[in-house]
Each structure stands twice: as structure tokens, then as C-alpha cells.
Design a protein around this motif. Sequence first.
Motif, PDB file in Angstrom:
ATOM      1  N   GLY A 127       0.868  -1.178   0.000  1.00 12.67           N
ATOM      2  CA  GLY A 127       0.000   0.000   0.000  1.00 12.67           C
ATOM      3  C   GLY A 127       0.905   1.228   0.000  1.00 12.67           C
ATOM      4  O   GLY A 127       1.915   1.255   0.712  1.00 12.67           O
ATOM      5  N   ILE A 128       0.558   2.214  -0.793  1.00 10.88           N
ATOM      6  CA  ILE A 128       1.426   3.391  -0.926  1.00 10.88           C
ATOM      7  C   ILE A 128       0.619   4.649  -0.589  1.00 10.88           C
ATOM      8  O   ILE A 128      -0.431   4.913  -1.193  1.00 10.88           O
ATOM      9  CB  ILE A 128       2.003   3.470  -2.358  1.00 10.88           C
ATOM     10  N   TRP A 129       1.101   5.362   0.404  1.00 11.45           N
ATOM     11  CA  TRP A 129       0.440   6.587   0.855  1.00 11.45           C
ATOM     12  C   TRP A 129       1.439   7.744   0.798  1.00 11.45           C
ATOM     13  O   TRP A 129       2.600   7.550   0.427  1.00 11.45           O
ATOM     14  CB  TRP A 129       0.029   6.444   2.323  1.00 11.45           C
ATOM     15  N   ARG A 130       0.992   8.923   1.245  1.00 15.08           N
ATOM     16  CA  ARG A 130       1.914  10.022   1.546  1.00 15.08           C
ATOM     17  C   ARG A 130       1.756  10.373   3.017  1.00 15.08           C
ATOM     18  O   ARG A 130       0.637  10.438   3.517  1.00 15.08           O
ATOM     19  CB  ARG A 130       1.608  11.256   0.691  1.00 15.08           C
ATOM     20  N   GLY A 131       2.885  10.587   3.699  1.00 15.02           N
ATOM     21  CA  GLY A 131       2.855  10.981   5.108  1.00 15.02           C
ATOM     22  C   GLY A 131       2.938   9.785   6.043  1.00 15.02           C
ATOM     23  O   GLY A 131       2.903   8.627   5.601  1.00 15.02           O
ATOM     24  N   ALA A 132       3.055  10.106   7.352  1.00 15.41           N
ATOM     25  CA  ALA A 132       3.267   9.047   8.361  1.00 15.41           C
ATOM     26  C   ALA A 132       2.046   8.140   8.470  1.00 15.41           C
ATOM     27  O   ALA A 132       0.904   8.583   8.301  1.00 15.41           O
ATOM     28  CB  ALA A 132       3.562   9.691   9.712  1.00 15.41           C
ATOM     29  N   LEU A 133       2.292   6.851   8.763  1.00  9.31           N
ATOM     30  CA  LEU A 133       1.230   5.840   8.891  1.00  9.31           C
ATOM     31  C   LEU A 133       0.936   5.585  10.368  1.00  9.31           C
ATOM     32  O   LEU A 133       1.795   5.876  11.205  1.00  9.31           O
ATOM     33  CB  LEU A 133       1.686   4.551   8.198  1.00  9.31           C
ATOM     34  N   PRO A 134      -0.221   5.042  10.745  1.00  3.86           N
ATOM     35  CA  PRO A 134      -1.284   4.542   9.868  1.00  3.86           C
ATOM     36  C   PRO A 134      -2.190   5.648   9.323  1.00  3.86           C
ATOM     37  O   PRO A 134      -2.341   6.696   9.935  1.00  3.86           O
ATOM     38  CB  PRO A 134      -2.069   3.617  10.796  1.00  3.86           C
ATOM     39  N   LYS A 135      -2.770   5.320   8.158  1.00  4.80           N
ATOM     40  CA  LYS A 135      -3.732   6.214   7.514  1.00  4.80           C
ATOM     41  C   LYS A 135      -4.873   5.367   6.942  1.00  4.80           C
ATOM     42  O   LYS A 135      -4.713   4.164   6.741  1.00  4.80           O
ATOM     43  CB  LYS A 135      -3.045   6.925   6.351  1.00  4.80           C
ATOM     44  N   LYS A 136      -5.986   6.062   6.648  1.00 12.19           N
ATOM     45  CA  LYS A 136      -7.132   5.374   6.037  1.00 12.19           C
ATOM     46  C   LYS A 136      -6.782   4.813   4.653  1.00 12.19           C
ATOM     47  O   LYS A 136      -6.024   5.455   3.909  1.00 12.19           O
ATOM     48  CB  LYS A 136      -8.232   6.396   5.773  1.00 12.19           C
ATOM     49  N   GLY A 137      -7.433   3.722   4.275  1.00  8.28           N
ATOM     50  CA  GLY A 137      -7.279   3.202   2.916  1.00  8.28           C
ATOM     51  C   GLY A 137      -7.737   4.206   1.871  1.00  8.28           C
ATOM     52  O   GLY A 137      -7.222   4.239   0.753  1.00  8.28           O
ATOM     53  N   LEU A 253      -6.980 -10.621   9.173  1.00  8.47           N
ATOM     54  CA  LEU A 253      -6.143  -9.888   8.215  1.00  8.47           C
ATOM     55  C   LEU A 253      -5.956  -8.424   8.625  1.00  8.47           C
ATOM     56  O   LEU A 253      -6.849  -7.802   9.201  1.00  8.47           O
ATOM     57  CB  LEU A 253      -6.716  -9.995   6.802  1.00  8.47           C
ATOM     58  N   ARG A 254      -4.761  -7.925   8.329  1.00 11.04           N
ATOM     59  CA  ARG A 254      -4.354  -6.585   8.803  1.00 11.04           C
ATOM     60  C   ARG A 254      -4.722  -5.506   7.798  1.00 11.04           C
ATOM     61  O   ARG A 254      -4.451  -5.633   6.594  1.00 11.04           O
ATOM     62  CB  ARG A 254      -2.834  -6.580   9.021  1.00 11.04           C
ATOM     63  N   ILE A 255      -5.315  -4.419   8.339  1.00 10.18           N
ATOM     64  CA  ILE A 255      -5.860  -3.378   7.458  1.00 10.18           C
ATOM     65  C   ILE A 255      -4.750  -2.705   6.638  1.00 10.18           C
ATOM     66  O   ILE A 255      -4.859  -2.602   5.414  1.00 10.18           O
ATOM     67  CB  ILE A 255      -6.633  -2.322   8.293  1.00 10.18           C
ATOM     68  N   CYS A 256      -3.700  -2.235   7.320  1.00 12.94           N
ATOM     69  CA  CYS A 256      -2.688  -1.444   6.600  1.00 12.94           C
ATOM     70  C   CYS A 256      -1.848  -2.293   5.653  1.00 12.94           C
ATOM     71  O   CYS A 256      -1.526  -1.867   4.541  1.00 12.94           O
ATOM     72  CB  CYS A 256      -1.761  -0.736   7.582  1.00 12.94           C
ATOM     73  N   TYR A 257      -1.495  -3.499   6.095  1.00 13.10           N
ATOM     74  CA  TYR A 257      -0.565  -4.314   5.315  1.00 13.10           C
ATOM     75  C   TYR A 257      -1.263  -5.145   4.243  1.00 13.10           C
ATOM     76  O   TYR A 257      -0.632  -5.537   3.265  1.00 13.10           O
ATOM     77  CB  TYR A 257       0.192  -5.280   6.239  1.00 13.10           C
ATOM     78  N   GLU A 258      -2.536  -5.480   4.474  1.00 13.23           N
ATOM     79  CA  GLU A 258      -3.177  -6.436   3.570  1.00 13.23           C
ATOM     80  C   GLU A 258      -4.481  -5.921   2.956  1.00 13.23           C
ATOM     81  O   GLU A 258      -4.618  -5.854   1.735  1.00 13.23           O
ATOM     82  CB  GLU A 258      -3.460  -7.753   4.321  1.00 13.23           C
ATOM     83  N   THR A 259      -5.460  -5.595   3.817  1.00 18.29           N
ATOM     84  CA  THR A 259      -6.814  -5.423   3.257  1.00 18.29           C
ATOM     85  C   THR A 259      -7.059  -4.048   2.630  1.00 18.29           C
ATOM     86  O   THR A 259      -7.773  -3.956   1.636  1.00 18.29           O
ATOM     87  CB  THR A 259      -7.895  -5.726   4.312  1.00 18.29           C
ATOM     88  N   ALA A 260      -6.467  -2.978   3.185  1.00 18.53           N
ATOM     89  CA  ALA A 260      -6.710  -1.656   2.582  1.00 18.53           C
ATOM     90  C   ALA A 260      -6.120  -1.580   1.166  1.00 18.53           C
ATOM     91  O   ALA A 260      -6.816  -1.143   0.238  1.00 18.53           O
ATOM     92  CB  ALA A 260      -6.175  -0.545   3.479  1.00 18.53           C
ATOM     93  N   PRO A 261      -4.852  -2.012   0.956  1.00 17.09           N
ATOM     94  CA  PRO A 261      -4.318  -1.944  -0.418  1.00 17.09           C
ATOM     95  C   PRO A 261      -5.161  -2.740  -1.422  1.00 17.09           C
ATOM     96  O   PRO A 261      -5.431  -2.277  -2.529  1.00 17.09           O
ATOM     97  CB  PRO A 261      -2.902  -2.544  -0.293  1.00 17.09           C
TER      98      PRO A 261
END
Length: 313
Positions: A127-137, A253-261
Motif C-alpha cells: 500500500g502506498i500513501w503520503r505521510g506518516a502511517l497509519p492512515k485510512k485506505g 487480516l491486517r488493514i494497513c498491510y493487507e486489506t486496505a491496499p
Amino acid sequence: MAPKSDQKSLSVFLEDTLADLEHDLAKVYEAIAKTSQQVSRQMPFRVGMTKKLNPFGEKQAELDVFSNDAFAKALLDTGRVGWVASEELQNPLGGFSQTADAISVAMDPIDGSSNITTNNPLGSIFGIWRGALPKKGRDLIAAAFVTYGPTLTSTLAASGKVNQYVEVRDGENSGRFVLAYENMKIPEKPEVYGFGGTRSDWIPAVEEFVASLEMRGLRLRYGGTFIGDYNQVLQRGGIFSYPAHKKTPDGKLRICYETAPISYLSEIAGGNSSNGYGSILDINPKALTQTSAFYVGSSPIIGELEAKIGSKR
Ligand code: FDP
């Protein structure tokens, strides 16, 4: 559709769309694609277990550690990434600059680790965002996944399109990715389903819903690697889930690492995702390790699932 070796290559796609994609994002994709080739070549030599545990208390396989280190190094070496967070790391690694617009990547470097010894397909998720994590999908700017199966594929959600590339080997150690599927759309008519965990522990709404899918003639496809199972839904239509269980309503399953992307990629492909009540992309995770019940696939079937869970509330 069989990919032709003269099809447009991934590097040409990245060059062609550079203006849309932005230069730094193209570099990040390139790093992911090149490192997946390295990870794939190393698989026969990294089949053992280490004595280390990941932040979820799971024993790390040699391949988990190798691929984590390889992807993290390649991403940081682009000089464009501010943070790399990984399912295999306690804390994110810091990159060149950590400003609000620096790129941050959250990854599962090897998805389906328990399938390493049995030689089932494996995956990697980014998953690729901008700024510090965690963030919404919903704030994702791009996502990608890799499948390591009979072939190596790299799937990108970029510039409003989902494209899947397959590696064509030119020689023993070199290979390039060529376009296999362009602008992928999850078929609305469902054909396959795969639900993880233990059936007798699922919440009753899920058990009833799955029974109704079986009555409608959907075919069970479950291999135990999320990305391998998801890729069938992306191509054939249907639903993949690691559902709410009676004792673990937030699934596995993990939101940031798996399900949001994968939810981000699915919505671009015309599908949908849910935690049973609304899109995974609208969850605001409090921690990188947060999990949720997860349902993803063809839009109509996700709507039906939400109606079923809502009616049982
Ligand atoms: P694994 O633990 O082998 O890494 O996310 C982890 C995952 O695999 C998914 O790839 C897979 O869908 C799920 O867990 C399998 O869990 P169960 O064995 O509980 O079904």
C-alpha cells in the motif's frame, strides 16, 4: 488471454504514464517489480524457519525475513520513500525525508507464509500513501500485489487502472514484465468464493450467507494464501473473505498491510470491499497492526453480504 512477449512492458508503461504517475511513484513500482524477481529466484534456497517472531507473535520463515529486508532496502534505496512499514517489523524504517508529502509504504513482504513448505502460491502486498502511517485506505495513492505461482505476476493500481504484468524470462537470471491484463474489472457475475478460518466459528450471518452461495452454484476456491485466492476473484468474479468469527469479530487480516491496499485496487477494478458494515477504505486504523473482518469481490455480492449481516444485527 496469453501474454505476448512483444506486449508493452512494465517499464514502458511506467515511462508512458510518468506524467500521471509522478516520477517518485514510478521508481517505487520499479523497485517492487525488480525485487519480486530477486525474491522469486531465492525461494528454493529459503524454505526453513528462523527462531524470530514477528509483531503478531508468528514465527518468521527465512523467506519472510529475506523478502522483508530485500523489499525494504530496494524501497529505501529509491531515495523517494520516507517510511517503510512491514508486517515483519516492530517499527517502520525511516527513509530520506519524513515530510507530510513523502511516500510511505506498508507491506506484507510474503503473504501466505504457512504455505511455503507445501509449495502453494505465495504473494506480496504493498500500500502506498503520503505521510506518516497509519492512515485510512481512502488516502492511498497507489497499491500493488505480486503472485509467486507457476508464473510471477505484478499487478498495479495506478492512474485509475488496474494492470497485471507477467514475467517473461529472457535467460536464467533476467526477465521482464509484459502486460497480461489491461484495465482489469472484477466481473459482476460471481463464479468463485473462498472464506478463511473455521466454519463452525464464523458468525451465523456469514455461515448462512456462504450456504446461500453454495445453493447458487458458486464454486469453492481456497488455497490459504490471501493474494492467490483474491486473484481468482479479481479474474472470475465472486468473493474472498477472512470473516468475523464469534470469538474474533475483527478477523485476522491486517488493514494497513493487507486489506486496505487490496480494497483500493478492487474499487478501481469496479469491485467493493467491506468489514460487514461499510468499505474497508473508510476505517481509520489506530495502529498498523489493527485487523478487521474482511469481505472483498464483485460489487453486487458485497452488497448482499452487508444486507445479510445488517439484518442479523
Ligand atoms: P499466512 O498466515 O499463512 O501468512 O495473512 C495471512 C494469511 O496467511 C493469508 O494469506 C491467508 O488467507 C490466511 O492468513 C490464512 O489463515 P487460516 O490458515 O487461518 O485460514
